[in-house]
Design a protein around this motif. Structure first.
Motif, PDB file in Angstrom:
ATOM      1  N   ARG A  58       0.851  -1.194   0.000  1.00  9.94           N
ATOM      2  CA  ARG A  58       0.000   0.000   0.000  1.00  9.94           C
ATOM      3  C   ARG A  58       0.885   1.243   0.000  1.00  9.94           C
ATOM      4  NH1 ARG A  58      -5.380  -1.064   1.893  1.00  9.94           N
ATOM      5  NH2 ARG A  58      -5.601   1.070   2.613  1.00  9.94           N
ATOM      6  N   ARG A  59       0.449   2.260  -0.736  1.00 10.45           N
ATOM      7  CA  ARG A  59       1.181   3.517  -0.761  1.00 10.45           C
ATOM      8  C   ARG A  59       0.786   4.344   0.456  1.00 10.45           C
ATOM      9  NH1 ARG A  59       0.851   8.820  -3.568  1.00 10.45           N
ATOM     10  NH2 ARG A  59       2.996   9.484  -4.007  1.00 10.45           N
ATOM     11  N   VAL A  60       1.759   4.937   1.089  1.00 10.39           N
ATOM     12  CA  VAL A  60       1.558   5.699   2.318  1.00 10.39           C
ATOM     13  C   VAL A  60       1.677   7.191   2.032  1.00 10.39           C
ATOM     14  CG1 VAL A  60       2.443   6.165   4.638  1.00 10.39           C
ATOM     15  CG2 VAL A  60       2.419   3.810   3.755  1.00 10.39           C
ATOM     16  N   SER A  61       0.727   7.969   2.560  1.00 16.50           N
ATOM     17  CA  SER A  61       0.818   9.426   2.562  1.00 16.50           C
ATOM     18  C   SER A  61       0.995   9.887   4.003  1.00 16.50           C
ATOM     19  CB  SER A  61      -0.446  10.064   1.976  1.00 16.50           C
ATOM     20  OG  SER A  61      -0.566   9.817   0.597  1.00 16.50           O
ATOM     21  N   VAL A  62       2.072  10.604   4.270  1.00 22.51           N
ATOM     22  CA  VAL A  62       2.307  11.160   5.596  1.00 22.51           C
ATOM     23  C   VAL A  62       1.678  12.550   5.642  1.00 22.51           C
ATOM     24  CG1 VAL A  62       4.037  11.798   7.316  1.00 22.51           C
ATOM     25  CG2 VAL A  62       4.482   9.893   5.740  1.00 22.51           C
ATOM     26  N   VAL A  63       0.747  12.753   6.566  1.00 24.78           N
ATOM     27  CA  VAL A  63       0.074  14.046   6.718  1.00 24.78           C
ATOM     28  C   VAL A  63       0.516  14.664   8.026  1.00 24.78           C
ATOM     29  CG1 VAL A  63      -2.146  15.188   7.062  1.00 24.78           C
ATOM     30  CG2 VAL A  63      -1.899  13.452   5.276  1.00 24.78           C
ATOM     31  N   ILE A  64       1.113  15.862   7.924  1.00 27.43           N
ATOM     32  CA  ILE A  64       1.668  16.553   9.095  1.00 27.43           C
ATOM     33  C   ILE A  64       0.944  17.878   9.306  1.00 27.43           C
ATOM     34  CG2 ILE A  64       3.740  17.568  10.111  1.00 27.43           C
ATOM     35  CD1 ILE A  64       5.405  15.716   8.374  1.00 27.43           C
ATOM     36  N   GLN A  86      11.907   1.552   0.366  1.00 32.67           N
ATOM     37  CA  GLN A  86      12.409   1.575  -1.009  1.00 32.67           C
ATOM     38  C   GLN A  86      11.367   2.004  -2.031  1.00 32.67           C
ATOM     39  OE1 GLN A  86      14.242  -2.148  -2.014  1.00 32.67           O
ATOM     40  NE2 GLN A  86      15.837  -1.957  -0.456  1.00 32.67           N
ATOM     41  N   TYR A  87      10.150   2.225  -1.584  1.00 34.96           N
ATOM     42  CA  TYR A  87       9.077   2.562  -2.507  1.00 34.96           C
ATOM     43  C   TYR A  87       8.600   3.986  -2.249  1.00 34.96           C
ATOM     44  CZ  TYR A  87       9.302  -2.464  -2.994  1.00 34.96           C
ATOM     45  OH  TYR A  87       9.754  -3.745  -3.206  1.00 34.96           O
ATOM     46  N   GLU A  88       7.915   4.531  -3.204  1.00 37.12           N
ATOM     47  CA  GLU A  88       7.490   5.920  -3.114  1.00 37.12           C
ATOM     48  C   GLU A  88       6.465   6.119  -2.009  1.00 37.12           C
ATOM     49  OE1 GLU A  88       5.204   9.241  -5.927  1.00 37.12           O
ATOM     50  OE2 GLU A  88       5.995   7.397  -6.803  1.00 37.12           O
ATOM     51  N   PHE A  89       6.677   7.149  -1.194  1.00 34.01           N
ATOM     52  CA  PHE A  89       5.645   7.587  -0.253  1.00 34.01           C
ATOM     53  C   PHE A  89       5.572   9.099  -0.332  1.00 34.01           C
ATOM     54  CE2 PHE A  89       9.503   7.643   2.297  1.00 34.01           C
ATOM     55  CZ  PHE A  89       9.376   8.753   3.120  1.00 34.01           C
ATOM     56  N   GLU A  90       4.481   9.636   0.173  1.00 33.87           N
ATOM     57  CA  GLU A  90       4.144  11.041  -0.022  1.00 33.87           C
ATOM     58  C   GLU A  90       4.153  11.772   1.314  1.00 33.87           C
ATOM     59  OE1 GLU A  90       0.502  13.133  -2.408  1.00 33.87           O
ATOM     60  OE2 GLU A  90      -0.048  11.648  -0.885  1.00 33.87           O
ATOM     61  N   VAL A  91       4.617  13.020   1.313  1.00 31.41           N
ATOM     62  CA  VAL A  91       4.606  13.838   2.514  1.00 31.41           C
ATOM     63  C   VAL A  91       3.822  15.116   2.234  1.00 31.41           C
ATOM     64  CG1 VAL A  91       5.981  15.113   4.202  1.00 31.41           C
ATOM     65  CG2 VAL A  91       6.820  12.925   3.307  1.00 31.41           C
ATOM     66  N   VAL A  92       2.753  15.327   3.016  1.00 31.23           N
ATOM     67  CA  VAL A  92       1.911  16.519   2.899  1.00 31.23           C
ATOM     68  C   VAL A  92       1.983  17.279   4.217  1.00 31.23           C
ATOM     69  CG1 VAL A  92      -0.419  17.411   2.527  1.00 31.23           C
ATOM     70  CG2 VAL A  92       0.344  15.346   1.296  1.00 31.23           C
ATOM     71  N   VAL A  93       2.413  18.532   4.165  1.00 30.27           N
ATOM     72  CA  VAL A  93       2.465  19.386   5.351  1.00 30.27           C
ATOM     73  C   VAL A  93       1.369  20.434   5.229  1.00 30.27           C
ATOM     74  CG1 VAL A  93       3.834  21.026   6.693  1.00 30.27           C
ATOM     75  CG2 VAL A  93       4.946  19.037   5.648  1.00 30.27           C
ATOM     76  N   VAL A  94       0.549  20.568   6.268  1.00 30.55           N
ATOM     77  CA  VAL A  94      -0.500  21.588   6.298  1.00 30.55           C
ATOM     78  C   VAL A  94      -0.161  22.573   7.404  1.00 30.55           C
ATOM     79  CG1 VAL A  94      -2.954  22.065   6.488  1.00 30.55           C
ATOM     80  CG2 VAL A  94      -2.185  19.896   5.480  1.00 30.55           C
ATOM     81  N   ASP A  95       0.235  23.759   7.001  1.00 33.74           N
ATOM     82  CA  ASP A  95       0.624  24.804   7.944  1.00 33.74           C
ATOM     83  C   ASP A  95      -0.624  25.537   8.438  1.00 33.74           C
ATOM     84  OD1 ASP A  95       1.908  26.790   9.372  1.00 33.74           O
ATOM     85  OD2 ASP A  95       2.280  28.021   7.604  1.00 33.74           O
ATOM     86  N   ALA A 135      -4.065  14.155   0.155  1.00 28.65           N
ATOM     87  CA  ALA A 135      -3.259  12.942   0.069  1.00 28.65           C
ATOM     88  C   ALA A 135      -3.772  12.010  -1.025  1.00 28.65           C
ATOM     89  CB  ALA A 135      -3.262  12.223   1.411  1.00 28.65           C
ATOM     90  N   THR A 136      -2.857  11.243  -1.587  1.00 25.23           N
ATOM     91  CA  THR A 136      -3.210  10.303  -2.654  1.00 25.23           C
ATOM     92  C   THR A 136      -2.975   8.848  -2.274  1.00 25.23           C
ATOM     93  OG1 THR A 136      -1.003  10.486  -3.651  1.00 25.23           O
ATOM     94  CG2 THR A 136      -2.694  12.022  -4.428  1.00 25.23           C
ATOM     95  N   ARG A 257      -7.255   5.688   4.283  1.00 24.77           N
ATOM     96  CA  ARG A 257      -7.788   6.991   3.890  1.00 24.77           C
ATOM     97  C   ARG A 257      -9.285   6.901   3.590  1.00 24.77           C
ATOM     98  NH1 ARG A 257      -8.449   9.568  -1.203  1.00 24.77           N
ATOM     99  NH2 ARG A 257      -8.436  11.868  -1.044  1.00 24.77           N
ATOM    100  N   ALA A 258      -9.716   5.842   2.907  1.00 24.08           N
ATOM    101  CA  ALA A 258     -11.126   5.714   2.537  1.00 24.08           C
ATOM    102  C   ALA A 258     -12.028   5.686   3.763  1.00 24.08           C
ATOM    103  CB  ALA A 258     -11.333   4.455   1.693  1.00 24.08           C
ATOM    104  N   ALA A 259     -11.566   5.053   4.844  1.00 24.16           N
ATOM    105  CA  ALA A 259     -12.378   4.976   6.059  1.00 24.16           C
ATOM    106  C   ALA A 259     -12.504   6.344   6.718  1.00 24.16           C
ATOM    107  CB  ALA A 259     -11.771   3.969   7.033  1.00 24.16           C
ATOM    108  N   VAL A 260     -11.433   7.131   6.700  1.00 17.36           N
ATOM    109  CA  VAL A 260     -11.486   8.475   7.279  1.00 17.36           C
ATOM    110  C   VAL A 260     -12.441   9.357   6.476  1.00 17.36           C
ATOM    111  CG1 VAL A 260     -10.160  10.529   7.883  1.00 17.36           C
ATOM    112  CG2 VAL A 260      -9.151   8.264   8.197  1.00 17.36           C
ATOM    113  N   LEU A 261     -12.370   9.251   5.156  1.00 18.57           N
ATOM    114  CA  LEU A 261     -13.295  10.016   4.320  1.00 18.57           C
ATOM    115  C   LEU A 261     -14.740   9.617   4.608  1.00 18.57           C
ATOM    116  CD1 LEU A 261     -11.480   9.892   0.845  1.00 18.57           C
ATOM    117  CD2 LEU A 261     -11.391  11.725   2.544  1.00 18.57           C
TER     118      LEU A 261
END
Length: 358
Positions: A58-64, A86-95, A135-136, A257-261
């Motif tokens: 599963r692809r992980v999005s880190v939300v900060i 070793q795989y792509e993950f995403e970092v989203v920062v919300v200021d 996040a994706t 993510r789908a459950a949170v939505l």
């Protein structure tokens, strides 16, 4: 500017959330043992090697969510950049409308994929909601802006996450005067026992506001061990002042993510009235939706105190009665479900008022 963010609606005639929680167990043993059987004997609670074949599941999005964390955000982001995943993950920062250099740090760090700046202070609940919509990844790892994680945590999460699990990490608090002078903190190993959900020694003869009980004698509590990794907290059971929703702490927790939505994200009212309980309420909603709360003992991060930690803590405690009252009120309403479309629409409207980079 005054911006309104809609809260979740509640289905008339459904069971109150408090009663719904009594119907759901938390026996995750089949999930953890099943994973271990597929992982060639690798333990559920062991740090995961970067070459684990289950890691890219599963692809992980880190939300900060970030507010006034310029003092520590570089170290937090450096730790993410040092992950051995070793795989792509995403970092989203919300200021959350910081006035220090929080946004400057996030905008210039190579590990950050997306920076969103809220137009005014709206609280961590709203910041996480915005990050969740942006996040994706299939799995969202909520990470506080003052949490430094070891290099194996993203792989731990990616390898174990499912559509029906809430993966709970832990935190080791470090005083500002200690971590500020420790340039090698990324090389240190945090201590699981530093988290109150693991070792808990409450003061006797003082009312515990969450449960309303008073302990007549000192207690050497072990919530994680004594509840068999939270299994015994199913069906609305409690361990003194702890119950299953309260184990869901967004300092470090991974959720589908789908459950949170679907449950409408975090209730933004918590951020408006004070500190705390928004993660407990999200946990309650996800448990009511059938998700299992499973600890990851190896996923322990350093929580880096701000310079004015004592003052901030007193302010937080002063507002906790309000957020606790809000939580208790929500327990008497039905849990929100089927909120994905409205939730995305609400956050998308808010995003039109935000600065988004890139």
């Amino acid at each position: 500017m005054g911006l309104a963010v809609t809260t979740s609606e509640f289905a008339p005639g459904a069971l109150p959330l408090r009663e719904e929680l009594l119907r759901h167990g938390n026996n995750h043993v089949c999930s953890t043992r099943g994973w271990e059987a597929l992982a060639d004997g690798h333990g559920w609670h062991q740090p995961t090697p970067s070459d684990c074949w289950l890691a890219p599941a599963r692809r992980v999005s880190v939300v900060i969510p970030a507010h006034q964390v310029g003092y520590c955000l570089p170290t937090v982001l450096d730790a993410l950049n040092a992950q051995h995943h070793q795989y792509e993950f995403e970092v989203v920062v919300v200021d959350d409308a910081s006035t220090d250099d929080t946004a400057y740090v996030a905008a210039r760090h190579e590990v950050v994929d997306r920076l969103v700046r809220l137009p005014q202070r709206m609280g961590a609940a709203t910041a996480r909601n915005v990050g969740t919509v942006v996040a994706t990844g299939q799995t969202v790892l909520y990470l506080d802006g003052d949490m430094v994680i070891p290099p194996h945590v993203i792989t731990d999460v990616a390898a174990r996450a499912t559509d029906t699990s809430v993966l709970v990490g832990f935190r080791h608090n470090v005083r500002h005067e200690v971590h500020f002078q420790d340039s090698a903190i990324l090389g240190r190993i945090p201590n699981l026992a530093a988290d109150h959900r693991v070792v808990w020694r409450p003061p006797p003869n003082i009312l515990l506001p969450y449960s309303g009980i008073t302990l007549p004698e000192p207690l050497d509590g072990r919530p994680l061990d004594d509840t068999h990794d939270f299994v015994d907290l199913g069906y609305g059971q409690s361990y003194y002042d702890w119950d299953l929703p309260r184990m869901v702490v967004t300092a470090l927790v991974a959720v589908p993510r789908a459950a949170v939505l679907d449950v409408g994200g975090f209730d933004p009212e918590f951020g408006r009235i004070g500190w705390g309980m928004e993660d407990t309420y999200l946990g309650a909603c996800l448990i009511a939706a059938g998700l299992l709360v499973i600890p990851l003992r190896q996923a322990v991060g350093f929580h880096l105190d701000p310079p004015d930690a004592a003052e901030q803590w007193q302010q937080k405690l002063a507002s906790w009665p309000r957020t606790l009252a809000r939580y208790r009120d929500l327990l008497e309403r039905s849990a929100p479900r089927g909120r994905t479309q409205d939730f995305i629409a609400s956050m998308s409207e808010l995003l039109t008022h935000c600065e988004v980079f890139p």
